[in-house]
Structures are given as structure tokens and as C-alpha cells.
Design a protein around this motif. Structure first.
Motif, mmCIF file in Angstrom:
data_model
loop_
_atom_site.group_PDB
_atom_site.id
_atom_site.type_symbol
_atom_site.label_atom_id
_atom_site.label_comp_id
_atom_site.label_asym_id
_atom_site.label_seq_id
_atom_site.Cartn_x
_atom_site.Cartn_y
_atom_site.Cartn_z
ATOM 1 N N ARG A 184 38.430 -28.958 -7.188
ATOM 2 C CA ARG A 184 39.305 -27.894 -8.055
ATOM 3 C C ARG A 184 39.220 -26.411 -7.342
ATOM 4 O O ARG A 184 40.249 -25.812 -7.426
ATOM 5 C CB ARG A 184 39.306 -27.884 -9.586
ATOM 6 N N ALA A 185 37.921 -26.247 -7.011
ATOM 7 C CA ALA A 185 37.805 -25.045 -6.376
ATOM 8 C C ALA A 185 37.995 -24.882 -4.893
ATOM 9 O O ALA A 185 37.299 -23.807 -4.206
ATOM 10 C CB ALA A 185 36.103 -24.536 -6.687
ATOM 11 N N LYS A 186 38.351 -26.065 -4.280
ATOM 12 C CA LYS A 186 38.724 -25.909 -2.967
ATOM 13 C C LYS A 186 37.560 -25.935 -2.111
ATOM 14 O O LYS A 186 37.285 -25.037 -1.175
ATOM 15 C CB LYS A 186 39.744 -25.142 -2.677
ATOM 16 N N LYS A 187 36.250 -26.482 -2.575
ATOM 17 C CA LYS A 187 35.161 -26.650 -1.860
ATOM 18 C C LYS A 187 34.370 -25.140 -1.945
ATOM 19 O O LYS A 187 33.486 -24.876 -1.089
ATOM 20 C CB LYS A 187 35.338 -26.750 -0.390
ATOM 21 N N ASP A 188 34.932 -24.259 -2.903
ATOM 22 C CA ASP A 188 33.939 -23.068 -2.939
ATOM 23 C C ASP A 188 32.961 -23.394 -4.223
ATOM 24 O O ASP A 188 33.089 -23.764 -5.127
ATOM 25 C CB ASP A 188 34.777 -21.954 -3.610
ATOM 26 N N GLU A 189 31.450 -23.740 -3.210
ATOM 27 C CA GLU A 189 30.392 -24.138 -4.181
ATOM 28 C C GLU A 189 30.071 -23.195 -5.451
ATOM 29 O O GLU A 189 29.704 -23.562 -6.612
ATOM 30 C CB GLU A 189 29.198 -24.360 -3.475
ATOM 31 N N LYS A 190 29.965 -21.991 -5.145
ATOM 32 C CA LYS A 190 29.735 -21.057 -6.157
ATOM 33 C C LYS A 190 30.593 -20.988 -7.296
ATOM 34 O O LYS A 190 30.017 -21.009 -8.416
ATOM 35 C CB LYS A 190 29.846 -19.488 -5.501
ATOM 36 N N MET A 191 31.863 -21.101 -7.283
ATOM 37 C CA MET A 191 33.163 -21.224 -8.113
ATOM 38 C C MET A 191 32.670 -22.673 -8.856
ATOM 39 O O MET A 191 32.916 -22.918 -10.166
ATOM 40 C CB MET A 191 34.285 -21.351 -7.563
ATOM 41 N N ALA A 192 32.365 -23.948 -8.130
ATOM 42 C CA ALA A 192 32.088 -24.963 -8.806
ATOM 43 C C ALA A 192 30.952 -24.934 -9.806
ATOM 44 O O ALA A 192 31.009 -25.791 -10.690
ATOM 45 C CB ALA A 192 31.837 -26.088 -7.902
ATOM 46 N N LEU A 193 29.902 -24.611 -9.101
ATOM 47 C CA LEU A 193 28.667 -24.283 -9.860
ATOM 48 C C LEU A 193 28.883 -23.449 -11.272
ATOM 49 O O LEU A 193 28.289 -23.695 -12.426
ATOM 50 C CB LEU A 193 27.643 -23.608 -9.204
ATOM 51 N N GLU A 194 29.571 -22.293 -11.315
ATOM 52 C CA GLU A 194 29.970 -21.584 -12.231
ATOM 53 C C GLU A 194 30.907 -22.525 -13.397
ATOM 54 O O GLU A 194 30.437 -22.466 -14.709
ATOM 55 C CB GLU A 194 30.906 -20.438 -11.907
ATOM 56 N N LYS A 195 31.681 -23.391 -12.964
ATOM 57 C CA LYS A 195 32.458 -24.186 -13.929
ATOM 58 C C LYS A 195 31.605 -25.170 -14.356
ATOM 59 O O LYS A 195 31.738 -25.444 -15.808
ATOM 60 C CB LYS A 195 33.451 -24.821 -13.327
ATOM 61 N N LYS A 254 28.053 -24.852 -15.047
ATOM 62 C CA LYS A 254 27.294 -24.057 -15.799
ATOM 63 C C LYS A 254 28.196 -23.898 -17.229
ATOM 64 O O LYS A 254 27.602 -23.934 -18.421
ATOM 65 C CB LYS A 254 27.132 -22.637 -15.297
ATOM 66 N N SER A 255 29.395 -23.482 -17.087
ATOM 67 C CA SER A 255 30.273 -23.320 -18.111
ATOM 68 C C SER A 255 30.560 -24.224 -19.213
ATOM 69 O O SER A 255 30.401 -24.119 -20.496
ATOM 70 C CB SER A 255 31.563 -22.631 -17.690
ATOM 71 N N LYS A 256 30.809 -25.488 -18.470
ATOM 72 C CA LYS A 256 31.099 -26.646 -19.422
ATOM 73 C C LYS A 256 29.761 -26.979 -20.009
ATOM 74 O O LYS A 256 29.816 -27.313 -21.406
ATOM 75 C CB LYS A 256 31.095 -27.932 -18.394
ATOM 76 N N TYR A 257 28.597 -26.951 -19.296
ATOM 77 C CA TYR A 257 27.380 -27.557 -20.308
ATOM 78 C C TYR A 257 26.641 -26.264 -21.037
ATOM 79 O O TYR A 257 25.872 -26.557 -21.914
ATOM 80 C CB TYR A 257 26.054 -27.651 -19.035
ATOM 81 N N GLU A 258 27.129 -25.048 -20.939
ATOM 82 C CA GLU A 258 26.673 -23.799 -21.840
ATOM 83 C C GLU A 258 27.594 -23.348 -22.812
ATOM 84 O O GLU A 258 27.444 -23.543 -24.046
ATOM 85 C CB GLU A 258 26.405 -22.820 -20.881
ATOM 86 N N GLU A 259 28.731 -23.155 -22.337
ATOM 87 C CA GLU A 259 29.860 -22.710 -23.395
ATOM 88 C C GLU A 259 30.402 -23.611 -24.329
ATOM 89 O O GLU A 259 30.556 -23.454 -25.359
ATOM 90 C CB GLU A 259 31.072 -21.892 -22.540
#
Length: 285
Positions: free
Chosen positions: A213-224, A226-231
Motif C-alpha cells: 500500500r505504501a508503494k514499497k516505501d519501507e519507512k511508511m510501511a513500518l510506521e503503519k 507500528k501504528s496498528k500494534y500501538e495505536e
């Protein structure tokens, strides 16, 4: 050689094996809440179940099959399928999330640890507990570390040697390796802080979906992730952790041989939604 009915609730991210197809750590509970580990279980078996439409979701599905206690594994929960082609398996119903996972809770939360030292002590002789449900008193954070991006060369070569479950099959490409490790840092009821790796298949699948979904942007993918498992999980979910040991580290009697092999996450119950609407009205008449 018992025939057992097992509610599957754990599937970890697949790993190459020296002897078999890519393997998934598969575990579940019996009707009395007793944990059981079934291995080897190939990834191809689980994907085939879904592919043939037998189950929509492998997790929280009751299965019945002939199992053999492993004599090469001191952990009491470890069994192998009697038939590696699973010809004797019977697929029963899948338990959904109705009433905030109420039926899942009946089976998966019957025996829950809240103190990590107690669990680790029980992992020693004579109990050798190697699977457990654990309820943290507080989840502090999700932590992410970069990892190797490719499987070890010897694992790739061994995979090409064939598949015990389907000797005549042509070896397929390995499932991609996760380039990151994910951890939960949490407290138990004594205030002890621990950090355990999450090996649940869900977090791996979540990372690849987020990366797409982040079009292979790893930083954005990791943020998503982290958000799922934290927020979501930490703030809105009543998180329990399914913990398991690896045979290697359990045998060595590591200080803490457990990793997180599954996450159980119904919504947090408030005093209001503990009651049905009818009961609530009667209490307030």
C-alpha cells in the motif's frame, strides 16, 4: 496415538527447514484449554486448506486428527501428525469474533499467566511448560530492528532438495524473508519489564500488505505496522500474548526461552458493554 480435536490459534511466519517444506509453527488448545503444538506442518498444507475453500481462516478453526507424541522433544505439548499427508484430518467449524470474541475467550484464556517469573519457573523441570497464554499488565511499546534481508544460503539450497510431504513436486521459491524484527516491550504484574520478539504470521502479513500500500516505501510501511500494534492494539484492545519456546533455547535453559507466537486482541471491555442492553435497562429501572 491419540486422536485429538484442536482449536488452532497460532501460526507463525514460515521458516525454511532442513527436512521439510517451509514450516509454520502451528499450535492450539484442546477443549479443556490445554495447549498443544503440532509439527511439522508445511505452509502448503495451510494454504491448500484455504485454496480449496475448506476454511476461510485457518486460525480459530477446530480440526481433528491422529497425533503422535514426539519422542525427540522433551516439551510435553509437542506432537506430530500421524499422517504427513493429513488424509485423516477432519475440519470442523471456525469460531468467529461474535460478542467480542466470547467463545474464543472460553478456550484460549482458561489458563492465563500474569507473572513472567512464574511462567519461566514452570518452563523448568519437571513441568517443562513451553506454550502459554500471558496477560501483560502494560504494553509499553512496539520496537523494530532491521534484520538480514535474505534467507541463509544453506536454507535456500536445502529447500531445493525436495519436499517430504510431496517428494515428486518441483521446489517453489521461498516465501520472502522479513527484513525486520518486531518486538513488544511490556510489564508483568510484578512490574518486571521484558522485551520479546513477535513471530506471529499476522505481523509478517501486515508488513507486506503495508509495504504494498505504501508503494514499497519501507519507512511508511513500518510506521503503519507500528501504528496498528500501538495505536490500535495497546489503546483499544485487551491484548493477551500467546508465548512459546523454541526447542533449542528451551533445552539450553535460557534465562527466558519464550517468544511471542500469537496475539489475542478482543476490544477492551467497559463496564457498560459487559451487560446486554436488556440487562442494562433492568439495572437502571
Amino acid at each position: 496415538m491419540p486422536r485429538l480435536k484442536v482449536l488452532l490459534n497460532v501460526t507463525t511466519y514460515p521458516l525454511p527447514s532442513r527436512s521439510y517444506d517451509e514450516l509454520v509453527c502451528t499450535a492450539g488448545v484442546l477443549e479443556d484449554g490445554t495447549w498443544i503444538r503440532i509439527y511439522p506442518v508445511p505452509l502448503s498444507f495451510l494454504t491448500d486448506l484455504k485454496g480449496r475453500g475448506q476454511v476461510k481462516n485457518v486460525k480459530y478453526t477446530w480440526i481433528e486428527l491422529d497425533l503422535v507424541k514426539r519422542t525427540d522433544d522433551f516439551r510435553p505439548e509437542s506432537y506430530s501428525p500421524q499422517n504427513y499427508d493429513f488424509r485423516d484430518i477432519k475440519i470442523h467449524n471456525t469460531i468467529g469474533t461474535k460478542n467480542n470474541w466470547s467463545i474464543r475467550k472460553e478456550y484460549c484464556l482458561q489458563n492465563t499467566y500474569t507473572n513472567l517469573e512464574k511462567l519461566i519457573n514452570d518452563s523448568h523441570n519437571p513441568k517443562n511448560v513451553s506454550l502459554a497464554t500471558f496477560k501483560p499488565s502494560k504494553i509499553i511499546a512496539v520496537e523494530i530492528e532491521e534484520d538480514e534481508r535474505e534467507w541463509k544460503d544453506e536454507w535456500t539450497e536445502l529447500r531445493k532438495q525436495g519436499d517430504l510431504f510431496a517428494p515428486e513436486s518441483t521446489p517453489e521459491n521461498l516465501i520472502p524473508k522479513l527484513p525486520y524484527k518486531f518486538y513488544y516491550r511490556f510489564k508483568d504484574d510484578s512490574g518486571r519489564v521484558s522485551r520479546l520478539m513477535i513471530e506471529d504470521w499476522e505481523i509478517g502479513a501486515l508488513y507486506w500488505n503495508c509495504l504494498w500500500r505504501a508503494k514499497k516505501d519501507e519507512k511508511m510501511a513500518l510506521e503503519k505496522v507500528k501504528s496498528k500494534y500501538e495505536e490500535d492494539f495497546i489503546k483499544k484492545r485487551d491484548v493477551h500474548l500467546f508465548l512459546g519456546t523454541t526447542k533449542q533455547w528451551h533445552l539450553r535453559r535460557a534465562t527466558n526461552p519464550f517468544v511471542i507466537i500469537g496475539v489475542f486482541y478482543p476490544k477492551i471491555e467497559t463496564q457498560f458493554n459487559l451487560f446486554s442492553p436488556t440487562t442494562w435497562l433492568k439495572l437502571n429501572e
